[in-house]
Design an enzyme around this catalytic site. Sequence first.
Site, PDB file in Angstrom:
ATOM      1  N   THR A   1       0.869  -1.186   0.000  1.00  0.00           N
ATOM      2  CA  THR A   1       0.000   0.000   0.000  1.00  0.00           C
ATOM      3  C   THR A   1       0.900   1.229   0.000  1.00  0.00           C
ATOM      4  OG1 THR A   1      -1.635  -1.222   1.280  1.00  0.00           O
ATOM      5  CG2 THR A   1      -1.877   1.165   1.201  1.00  0.00           C
TER       6      THR A   1
ATOM      7  N   LYS B   1      -7.481   1.427  -2.908  1.00  0.00           N
ATOM      8  CA  LYS B   1      -7.008   0.913  -1.608  1.00  0.00           C
ATOM      9  C   LYS B   1      -7.161   1.984  -0.524  1.00  0.00           C
ATOM     10  CE  LYS B   1      -4.754  -1.635   1.429  1.00  0.00           C
ATOM     11  NZ  LYS B   1      -5.150  -2.908   1.992  1.00  0.00           N
TER      12      LYS B   1
ATOM     13  N   LYS C   1       0.474   4.762   8.442  1.00  0.00           N
ATOM     14  CA  LYS C   1       1.091   5.182   7.167  1.00  0.00           C
ATOM     15  C   LYS C   1       0.043   5.322   6.070  1.00  0.00           C
ATOM     16  CE  LYS C   1       2.170   1.761   4.764  1.00  0.00           C
ATOM     17  NZ  LYS C   1       1.590   0.875   3.775  1.00  0.00           N
TER      18      LYS C   1
HETATM   19  P1  NAP Z   1       5.514  -6.622   7.286  1.00  0.00           P
HETATM   20  O1  NAP Z   1       5.093  -7.900   7.908  1.00  0.00           O
HETATM   21  O2  NAP Z   1       6.092  -5.555   8.141  1.00  0.00           O
HETATM   22  O3  NAP Z   1       6.561  -6.995   6.117  1.00  0.00           O
HETATM   23  C1  NAP Z   1       7.207  -5.998   5.390  1.00  0.00           C
HETATM   24  C2  NAP Z   1       8.115  -6.624   4.359  1.00  0.00           C
HETATM   25  O4  NAP Z   1       8.754  -5.565   3.610  1.00  0.00           O
HETATM   26  C3  NAP Z   1       9.251  -7.459   4.975  1.00  0.00           C
HETATM   27  O5  NAP Z   1       9.555  -8.545   4.130  1.00  0.00           O
HETATM   28  C4  NAP Z   1      10.414  -6.462   4.991  1.00  0.00           C
HETATM   29  O6  NAP Z   1      11.672  -7.078   4.982  1.00  0.00           O
HETATM   30  C5  NAP Z   1      10.166  -5.743   3.676  1.00  0.00           C
HETATM   31  N1  NAP Z   1      10.804  -4.426   3.638  1.00  0.00           N
HETATM   32  C6  NAP Z   1      10.473  -3.333   4.380  1.00  0.00           C
HETATM   33  N2  NAP Z   1      11.273  -2.298   4.071  1.00  0.00           N
HETATM   34  C7  NAP Z   1      12.123  -2.739   3.110  1.00  0.00           C
HETATM   35  C8  NAP Z   1      13.185  -2.134   2.379  1.00  0.00           C
HETATM   36  N3  NAP Z   1      13.544  -0.843   2.582  1.00  0.00           N
HETATM   37  N4  NAP Z   1      13.849  -2.874   1.476  1.00  0.00           N
HETATM   38  C9  NAP Z   1      13.504  -4.175   1.275  1.00  0.00           C
HETATM   39  N5  NAP Z   1      12.521  -4.806   1.928  1.00  0.00           N
HETATM   40  C10 NAP Z   1      11.838  -4.104   2.845  1.00  0.00           C
HETATM   41  O7  NAP Z   1       4.311  -5.922   6.507  1.00  0.00           O
HETATM   42  P2  NAP Z   1       2.994  -6.612   5.887  1.00  0.00           P
HETATM   43  O8  NAP Z   1       1.920  -6.592   6.894  1.00  0.00           O
HETATM   44  O9  NAP Z   1       3.373  -7.875   5.197  1.00  0.00           O
HETATM   45  O10 NAP Z   1       2.597  -5.482   4.808  1.00  0.00           O
HETATM   46  C11 NAP Z   1       3.255  -5.359   3.554  1.00  0.00           C
HETATM   47  C12 NAP Z   1       2.500  -4.305   2.722  1.00  0.00           C
HETATM   48  O11 NAP Z   1       1.159  -4.753   2.493  1.00  0.00           O
HETATM   49  C13 NAP Z   1       2.368  -2.940   3.398  1.00  0.00           C
HETATM   50  O12 NAP Z   1       2.429  -1.907   2.444  1.00  0.00           O
HETATM   51  C14 NAP Z   1       1.002  -3.007   4.056  1.00  0.00           C
HETATM   52  O13 NAP Z   1       0.459  -1.717   4.274  1.00  0.00           O
HETATM   53  C15 NAP Z   1       0.238  -3.804   3.034  1.00  0.00           C
HETATM   54  N6  NAP Z   1      -0.911  -4.596   3.530  1.00  0.00           N
HETATM   55  C16 NAP Z   1      -0.872  -5.240   4.719  1.00  0.00           C
HETATM   56  C17 NAP Z   1      -1.963  -5.989   5.144  1.00  0.00           C
HETATM   57  C18 NAP Z   1      -1.988  -6.742   6.459  1.00  0.00           C
HETATM   58  O14 NAP Z   1      -3.081  -7.110   6.918  1.00  0.00           O
HETATM   59  N7  NAP Z   1      -0.848  -7.011   7.081  1.00  0.00           N
HETATM   60  C19 NAP Z   1      -3.104  -6.085   4.340  1.00  0.00           C
HETATM   61  C20 NAP Z   1      -3.097  -5.454   3.097  1.00  0.00           C
HETATM   62  C21 NAP Z   1      -1.995  -4.710   2.702  1.00  0.00           C
HETATM   63  P3  NAP Z   1      12.358  -7.601   6.357  1.00  0.00           P
HETATM   64  O15 NAP Z   1      11.912  -9.021   6.529  1.00  0.00           O
HETATM   65  O16 NAP Z   1      13.805  -7.463   6.119  1.00  0.00           O
HETATM   66  O17 NAP Z   1      11.872  -6.688   7.469  1.00  0.00           O
END
Ligand code: NAP
Length: 294
Positions: free
Chosen positions: A96, A171, A239
């Site tokens: 997102t 979104k 965010k």
């Molecule tokens: P998360 O568990 O915090 O995972 C984030 C991922 O991004 C991790 O693999 C992290 O790597 C990687 N990352 C972050 N910064 C980075 C960088 N500078 N360079 C390379 N890799 C990086 O987050 P999530 O919940 O999966 O969410 C991911 C995205 O989907 C977000 O934009 C979120 O808003 C969106 N989203 C989330 C949900 C939900 O329910 N969780 C639902 C819909 C959409 P590391 O392993 O090294 O930290």
Amino acid sequence: MRAPRVGFIGLGAMGMGMARNLHAAGWLSIVWNRTRERAVALAGELGVAVAHEPTALARAAECIVTSVSRDADLAAVVEALLPGLIPGTVVCDTSTVGADTARAWSRRLAERGAHFLDCPVSGGAEGARTGRLAMMVGGEAEVLEQVRGPLSAMAATIVHMGPSGSGQATKAVNQIMAAGIAEAVTEALAFGVLMGLPMDKVIEVVSQGAAANWFLSHRGRSMLEDLFVPGFKVSLHHKDLLICREMAAAAGGMGLPVVEMTLGDYGRLMDEGHGEEDISALIRIKRAPEGQLI
Ligand code: NAP
């Protein structure tokens, strides 16, 4: 075009489930994650390759799916992909981020003969795990058709919204609604506790009526047990709501009271060290005696 080899970047709460489903459907060839151990563990389990760096992944895939946290993280990843990008490659970003960010990457990749689709998703970590996400796509419709196969392994619903950025704008609509639902559900459940009601029964019956919703069904019981394992982190929804605020201002402005209230509440939770908890931690504020946060 023959079936694209798919690479996956960003094995977090969402990415892990999506990558597993791509593998189960036979699409996944290579993964990369900033914290390398996560990529090595998954690749070992699934029998797919691990890229040493994003450039290597770009050289080995014609469809690249990304799931990272914020706009700046997407920039870091896509910049790192550029030197290896094969012309014709489609980058499908499920993170997102802002609609402007999506449009900028679409233009930048077009200069390299590649394509960028904004493909944000809804349905939580559960939807990612079960392959039943709802995906809202911005970009060229013909490009979406080239990658519909792999995207269908992750999402049960895929809707083409229009040109680049329109997936992220959709979104943002979703995230404003999710904020209002989170505020309403946490407040209502805290009220139910105050009334001394049997909360299991409250959730059971309310979930069958007009106030039924995903957040209540999936997070109602856990929040009442003080379990706030993400799920969806407070800091990430915060965010998203900042993105909504910026998008509204850039489009001429409108009042977003639900967004402002939720930003204030999330800000408070983050100040108190709860930013990495699931958004259901909002109930901490609702049930707190006035002025305190428990
Ligand atoms: P998360 O568990 O915090 O995972 C984030 C991922 O991004 C991790 O693999 C992290 O790597 C990687 N990352 C972050 N910064 C980075 C960088 N500078 N360079 C390379 N890799 C990086 O987050 P999530 O919940 O999966 O969410 C991911 C995205 O989907 C977000 O934009 C979120 O808003 C969106 N989203 C989330 C949900 C939900 O329910 N969780 C639902 C819909 C959409 P590391 O392993 O090294 O930290």
